[in-house]
Design a protein around this motif. Structure first.
Motif, PDB file in Angstrom:
ATOM      1  N   ARG A  52       0.823  -1.214   0.000  1.00 14.30           N
ATOM      2  CA  ARG A  52       0.000   0.000   0.000  1.00 14.30           C
ATOM      3  C   ARG A  52       0.857   1.264   0.000  1.00 14.30           C
ATOM      4  O   ARG A  52       0.565   2.214  -0.724  1.00 14.30           O
ATOM      5  N   ARG A  73      -6.924   5.319   0.382  1.00 16.22           N
ATOM      6  CA  ARG A  73      -8.105   4.708   0.987  1.00 16.22           C
ATOM      7  C   ARG A  73      -9.384   5.240   0.348  1.00 16.22           C
ATOM      8  O   ARG A  73     -10.351   4.497   0.133  1.00 16.22           O
ATOM      9  N   ASP A  86     -15.064  -5.686  -4.020  1.00 20.31           N
ATOM     10  CA  ASP A  86     -13.664  -5.285  -4.074  1.00 20.31           C
ATOM     11  C   ASP A  86     -13.107  -5.466  -5.483  1.00 20.31           C
ATOM     12  O   ASP A  86     -13.134  -6.569  -6.032  1.00 20.31           O
ATOM     13  N   THR A  89      -7.906  -5.862  -3.907  1.00 20.94           N
ATOM     14  CA  THR A  89      -7.942  -6.640  -2.678  1.00 20.94           C
ATOM     15  C   THR A  89      -6.621  -6.533  -1.928  1.00 20.94           C
ATOM     16  O   THR A  89      -5.608  -6.115  -2.491  1.00 20.94           O
ATOM     17  N   GLY A  90      -6.645  -6.935  -0.662  1.00 20.73           N
ATOM     18  CA  GLY A  90      -5.427  -6.979   0.138  1.00 20.73           C
ATOM     19  C   GLY A  90      -5.435  -5.955   1.250  1.00 20.73           C
ATOM     20  O   GLY A  90      -5.918  -4.836   1.070  1.00 20.73           O
ATOM     21  N   ASP A  91      -4.912  -6.340   2.411  1.00 20.22           N
ATOM     22  CA  ASP A  91      -4.823  -5.429   3.548  1.00 20.22           C
ATOM     23  C   ASP A  91      -3.500  -4.667   3.545  1.00 20.22           C
ATOM     24  O   ASP A  91      -3.471  -3.453   3.678  1.00 20.22           O
ATOM     25  N   VAL A  92      -2.402  -5.382   3.411  1.00 19.10           N
ATOM     26  CA  VAL A  92      -1.079  -4.752   3.413  1.00 19.10           C
ATOM     27  C   VAL A  92      -0.569  -4.572   1.987  1.00 19.10           C
ATOM     28  O   VAL A  92      -0.048  -3.527   1.619  1.00 19.10           O
TER      29      VAL A  92
END
Length: 337
Positions: A52, A73, A86, A89-92
């Motif tokens: 990110r 964001r 989504d 995708t992905g958090d980190v």
């Protein structure tokens, strides 16, 4: 209702059009994408998964990291709201969702020994139009070693006839690079290639028309693993590699991570036989730019996922469902007790 009991959301295909005005196709609706949204999607489509923080730095290099992260964001939220799911995708680490189809670049032009050299040279010079900022531009020229000298001489004649100037003038064929940052990127590719031993046959510098103009450039003596061969410059820069056999030509053509399309000039049956061995979404034989809208269009490898055009679009953007109807009355049977 617990997480174990909750039914999964229905699968939905999401399509991204990055050729022309960027659009998001989802749930039967079309959404025009804002510039930064399209840039985020294109970045992930080209580069693959990115942390990110790195994605935010690339999109907003002049902003404070905290503000850049906030902007990222916001873009992710907007894309999710438009698609209803989504897209990224992905958090980190961010990546495009697996259901996403996108169109990208990556195209080679092969010239066989039995080709019409003049016709091939004229087509090769066309790749400089729009300053090479076209996904279909054949940026890697693969030429049989026995005709390379004559081909370069013929191509030079056509390149010298290209009209470079104001894009608002209908006569202009080569205009400016889209942004000063992209100009530096293009020139950087050229300079690094020179530093690695590439030879500039023509161009290789800015054009006097203005700061965002780069002369049509042809580089040779480039290795297959060279940065400029393995990446998409997206500018008026072509590379030339020679080959001695069809096997070598196929190996060179297939030796990158991209595979949108190609052009092959040669005796028709010979060119078709070679085209069948090259891993691309499509190949033009002794031609360029012809398209039947009913035919499939799209790339393979890092040049895209899926196909648009004709019924192929429906097949990609829809899921297959099997509905079973018995041909005679059905009744569940149980063993007797």
């Amino acid at each position: 209702m617990s997480d174990e009991q909750r039914e999964p959301l229905p699968q939905q295909r999401v399509g991204l059009r990055l050729l022309g005005p960027p659009q998001l196709h989802a749930g039967g609706r079309v959404h025009d994408l804002a510039g930064s949204d399209a840039l985020l999607i294109a970045l992930l489509a080209i580069e693959g998964a990115l942390p990110r923080r790195r994605a935010a730095e690339l999109l907003w290099p002049d902003r404070d990291p905290r503000r850049a992260n906030i902007s990222l964001r916001q873009r992710l939220f907007r894309l999710k709201r438009a698609a209803g799911r989504d897209v990224v995708t992905g958090d980190v680490t961010l990546a495009l969702a697996p259901e996403v189809a996108h169109d990208l670049a990556g195209l080679d032009a092969a010239l066989l020994a039995d080709a019409d050299l003049d016709a091939a040279a004229a087509t090769a010079a066309l790749m400089y139009r729009n300053a090479g900022q076209v996904c279909l531009a054949g940026t890697r020229l693969l030429v049989h070693e026995s005709v390379a000298g004559r081909f370069v001489a013929a191509m030079r004649g056509y390149v010298e006839r290209l009209v470079i100037g104001d894009p608002r003038d209908p006569a202009t064929e080569v205009g400016p690079i889209i942004h000063p940052r992209q100009v530096e990127r293009v020139l950087g590719y050229i300079e690094r290639a020179r530093g690695a031993g590439a030879r500039v046959l023509w161009g290789g510098e800015r054009h006097p028309c203005g700061a965002q103009y780069v002369r049509p450039t042809l580089l040779t003596d480039v290795a297959q693993d060279a940065e400029i061969v393995q990446n998409e410059v997206f500018g008026p820069v072509l590379t030339l590699q020679t080959f001695a056999s069809d096997d070598e030509a196929v190996a060179l053509a297939n030796g990158t991570d991209y595979g949108l399309g190609g052009v092959c000039y040669g005796e028709p049956s010979h060119a078709i036989a070679l085209a069948e061995r090259v891993r691309t979404g499509f190949i033009w034989i002794n031609s360029f730019g012809i398209r039947d809208l009913a035919a499939p269009f799209g790339g393979i490898k890092r040049s895209g996922v899926g196909r648009e055009g004709g019924d192929w679009s429906f097949e990609f953007f829809c899921d297959v469902k099997d509905v079973i109807v018995p041909n005679q009355p059905f009744r569940a049977s149980f063993s007797a007790r």
